[in-house]
Design an enzyme around this catalytic site. Structure first.
Site, PDB file in Angstrom:
ATOM      1  CG  ASP A 150      -1.796  -1.201   1.343  1.00 61.22           C
ATOM      2  OD1 ASP A 150      -2.013  -1.854   0.311  1.00 61.22           O
ATOM      3  OD2 ASP A 150      -2.258  -1.503   2.451  1.00 61.22           O
ATOM      4  CD  GLN A 298      -3.800  -5.108  -6.669  1.00 60.27           C
ATOM      5  OE1 GLN A 298      -3.712  -3.895  -6.662  1.00 60.27           O
ATOM      6  NE2 GLN A 298      -4.879  -5.732  -6.278  1.00 60.27           N
TER       7      GLN A 298
HETATM    8  O1  F6P Z   1      -2.420  -4.016   3.411  1.00 59.03           O
HETATM    9  C1  F6P Z   1      -2.213  -4.852   2.326  1.00 59.03           C
HETATM   10  C2  F6P Z   1      -3.528  -5.326   1.751  1.00 59.03           C
HETATM   11  O2  F6P Z   1      -3.256  -6.135   0.637  1.00 59.03           O
HETATM   12  C3  F6P Z   1      -4.500  -4.207   1.400  1.00 59.03           C
HETATM   13  O3  F6P Z   1      -4.159  -3.567   0.196  1.00 59.03           O
HETATM   14  C4  F6P Z   1      -5.796  -4.973   1.386  1.00 59.03           C
HETATM   15  O4  F6P Z   1      -6.895  -4.136   1.659  1.00 59.03           O
HETATM   16  C5  F6P Z   1      -5.620  -5.958   2.502  1.00 59.03           C
HETATM   17  O5  F6P Z   1      -4.236  -6.110   2.707  1.00 59.03           O
HETATM   18  C6  F6P Z   1      -6.246  -7.301   2.228  1.00 59.03           C
HETATM   19  O6  F6P Z   1      -6.175  -8.065   3.381  1.00 59.03           O
HETATM   20  P1  F6P Z   1      -6.510  -9.616   3.422  1.00 59.03           P
HETATM   21  O7  F6P Z   1      -5.266 -10.342   2.980  1.00 59.03           O
HETATM   22  O8  F6P Z   1      -6.854  -9.881   4.841  1.00 59.03           O
HETATM   23  O9  F6P Z   1      -7.639  -9.868   2.477  1.00 59.03           O
END
Ligand code: F6P
Length: 373
Positions: A150, A298
């Site tokens: 991020d 990503q």
């Molecule tokens: O903080 C990194 C991130 O990939 C964010 O961009 C995204 O909102 C979140 O983590 C997703 O989290 P999880 O892996 O719990 O779905």
């Protein structure tokens, strides 16, 4: 596996916390190789963030030059991670099947002392560095390394993992442009970034999108419709929109769902791309609209060279901090130099796109990218 913790060598424990991110393994390798070339050090990895020392049975692994050979090329983290729970909110299953969170920070401290660990290197994002600070307050010698796709930590110009995510998002825009052009469609690409619009902004510029919607600039759907109409009036026949998952409409609300994991503080963002599609249709857009959610693609796969270099340099610098007993610091990148900052400063505020001062927003607007404002 049995370890002998009563050797004279100095000992480091490496932890990866929060969501995984390309470059974590390069940091680990940077620490281990620096320690090996320095002398009498032993480096251990704590499995699944701090859980390896919080669970009833300790789970840590030795990290040697041999075990980290070549891992800088690999995505993910070889010592696993989790983005919920932690030393201060460790989830414990109760006899009735429910969950309760428990403060196990004192247990963690005791175990580190018993094992003779001199310092912890905690590689993680803002949440993880808040944990670093709280552990440091308890007297745990700790050094932080900033990670996140991020790029939302304020004390470092870049976090590793970000460039890889931008590259993946840009390749997605490139691909959607060709299919959008072939079908005269409007494509909406939803990308990650939580409350920061960095991935969306970079991918929109690099991929040549017509619209970029970021959390820092609340969007008016009518303004997006205007840009789409203008685009079709130019006889271009298609339109590409990049939207950050944390994008907000004029009501200031984000789109997502409540976290399901125990001890997870974060709302699960997602769905704003579909929401935008409905808004555009309600405002009369008749072109075919398709939505792609890029999601965890990503965060996966091999880090780009930039992230490998940054992560390796971060790891090497973290080792220097440990060696010189400079604790309670976080490694950072500042104007092309690898530096370190107090942990307090690192977690004070977030790094968001500033719509008023960002030269990238200005450049994007200059070349015709609409933000919905
Ligand atoms: O903080 C990194 C991130 O990939 C964010 O961009 C995204 O909102 C979140 O983590 C997703 O989290 P999880 O892996 O719990 O779905």
């Amino acid at each position: 596996m049995q370890f002998n913790f009563y050797t004279m060598s100095r000992k480091i424990l490496v932890v990866t916390g929060g969501g995984d991110c390309p470059g974590l393994n390069a940091v680990i390798r940077g620490i281990v190789k620096s320690a090996a070339s320095d002398g009498d050090w032993e480096v251990f990895g704590c499995i699944e963030s701090f859980n390896g020392l919080l669970k009833d049975e300790i789970e840590i692994v030795p990290l040697t030059e041999r075990s980290v050979a070549g891992i800088h090329v690999q995505g993910g983290t070889s010592i696993k991670t989790t983005n919920h729970g932690g030393p201060f909110q460790f989830p414990v299953r109760q006899s009735d099947g429910s969950w309760k969170v428990e403060d196990r920070s004192q247990l963690l401290k005791k175990r580190l002392e018993d094992l003779g660990i001199e310092c912890v290197v905690n590689i993680g994002g803002d949440g993880s560095q808040r944990i670093s600070l709280a552990l440091s307050d308890l007297g745990v010698p700790i050094v932080g390394v900033p990670k996140t796709i991020d790029n939302d930590l304020s004390s470092t110009d870049f976090t590793f993992g970000f460039q890889t995510a931008v590259q993946i998002a840009t390749e997605a825009v490139d691909k959607l442009v060709t299919t959008a052009a072939s079908h005269n469609r409007v494509f909406i690409l939803e990308v990650m970034g939580r409350d920061a619009g960095w991935i969306a902004l970079h991918a929109a510029i690099a991929g040549g999108a017509e619209v970029c919607i970021i959390p820092e600039i609340p969007y008016d759907p009518q303004k997006i419709v205007d840009r789409i109409n203008q685009r079709y009036a130019q006889n271009a026949g298609f339109c590409n929109i990049v939207i950050a998952e944390g994008a907000k409409g004029l009501d200031g609300k984000v789109t997502g769902s409540a976290p399901t994991a125990v001890g997870d503080p974060n709302i699960k963002l997602g769905g704003v791309g579909d929401k935008l599609k409905l808004q555009l249709q309600a405002l009369g857009v008749e072109h075919d609209i398709r939505v792609t959610v890029l999601g965890h693609l990503q965060r996966g796969g091999i880090p780009v060279a930039y992230d490998r270099v940054l992560a390796t340099a971060f790891g090497a610098h973290a080792f220097e901090l440990v060696k010189n007993r400079k604790y309670r610091r976080m490694v950072a990148y500042n104007k092309t130099e690898i530096v370190d900052v107090p942990l307090e400063d690192a977690v004070k505020s977030a790094n968001n796109v500033n719509p008023e001062t960002s030269s990238l927003v200005r450049a994007a607007k200059n070349i015709g990218i609409a933000f919905g404002d």
